[in-house]
Design a protein around this motif. Structure first.
Motif: not given
Length: 311
Positions: A181-184, A237-249
């Protein structure tokens, strides 16, 4: 000729058990130890079986014994027969009122994240005395374990599978671009392929069916995704994207069961796949297994409802 007379004319079931054990260990000595009989006695029993069948089952010419071609064929049929006898024993002891029972199920990593927990909780609530054994495995491993009767059910995807495996459609997964939710891009309503090319992605590695399916879908339209990070679990994956600006599919349904995640539809490409409930074709199913199937199918229907309302 009656079945009883036919069995009597072939051999005692004990001889077949001896044959299966020797075939498993590929050694008369090790098989004798496992069966708690002497090695000469075991060799004699196998010799009697071969005489009864009028064929040689084991090649004893080398340092290690191995099955002959006839032995390989006989092994296939005896394994099938003993599996049927085992299922018959289970059927006798199965409790129709579900006061006890056991279920063995293997699932691909996707379903560890959002499906199996809910199914397990509902099973426990309705039938608290049923024991559930859950294993995480790749689709190919699930199929192998089904055919070996090591599990009762598998949850995976509608891909290639053995003709000995039957399945029931469970739900349709739609893959989406997922960010925190914090991703640009969190407020973006649709993700175009042009935008997707610019994103840093964290994806499952190539050993997972989900990753292979994603790559195959994008290759069809000439887009080759590069993973900024590769991991071995969706949980990571979920933990990484919650803590970063990375995304996933990943399946768009997962963010519905996770806080701080947003699923953004892919505008120009509908990535869908059918999840299936797998079982060995013709296998006997206990009342406990049938109860789990009913619960799983209902959960699948319920999970599809909110997805349909979104689009």
């Amino acid at each position: 000729m009656s079945l009883v007379k036919l069995i009597g004319r072939t051999m005692h079931l004990r001889y077949i058990r001896y044959f299966l054990t020797v075939a498993e260990y590929q050694s008369f000595t090790k098989a004798a130890e496992a069966l708690h009989i002497s090695q000469p006695a075991l060799s004699q029993q196998i010799k009697l079986l071969e005489e009864n069948l009028n064929t040689q089952l084991f090649d004893r010419s080398g340092r290690a014994i191995r099955l002959t071609d006839a032995g390989k064929i006989y092994l296939e049929y005896t394994q099938r027969a003993f599996l049927t006898l085992h299922e018959g024993k289970q059927a006798i002891h199965d409790m129709s009122n579900l006061s006890r029972g056991s279920i063995r199920i293997a699932v691909t990593p996707t379903f560890i994240t959002y499906f199996i927990g809910l199914a397990a909780a509902q099973l426990n609530e309705q039938y608290p005395n049923i024991t559930l054994h859950i294993y995480e495995a790749s689709q190919s491993k699930i199929e192998q374990r089904l055919l070996k009767n090591e599990i009762d059910l598998g949850i995976a995807f509608d891909e290639s599978y053995s003709s000995q495996v039957a399945y029931t459609p469970l739900l349709v997964e739609r893959l989406a671009f997922v960010v925190s939710t914090q991703h640009p891009l969190a407020m973006t309503k649709e993700m175009s392929l042009k935008q997707l090319r610019k994103q840093q992605l964290v994806l499952l590695n190539q050993g997972f069916a989900t990753r292979r399916q994603i790559d195959q879908h994008f290759r069809k339209i000439g887009l080759y995704l590069e993973a900024h990070m590769e991991v071995e679990s969706i949980g990571a994956i979920l933990e990484i994207i919650k803590q970063s600006k990375l995304a996933t599919i990943i399946p768009e349904i997962i963010p519905l069961h996770q806080s701080n995640l947003i699923a953004i539809p892919l505008k120009e490409l509908a990535l869908e796949r059918t999840a299936i409930l797998m079982h060995r074709k013709g296998a006997w199913q206990s009342s406990a297994v049938k109860a789990f199937i009913d619960i799983a199918l209902q959960i699948g229907q319920d999970m599809m409802a909110p997805i349909k309302t979104i689009y």
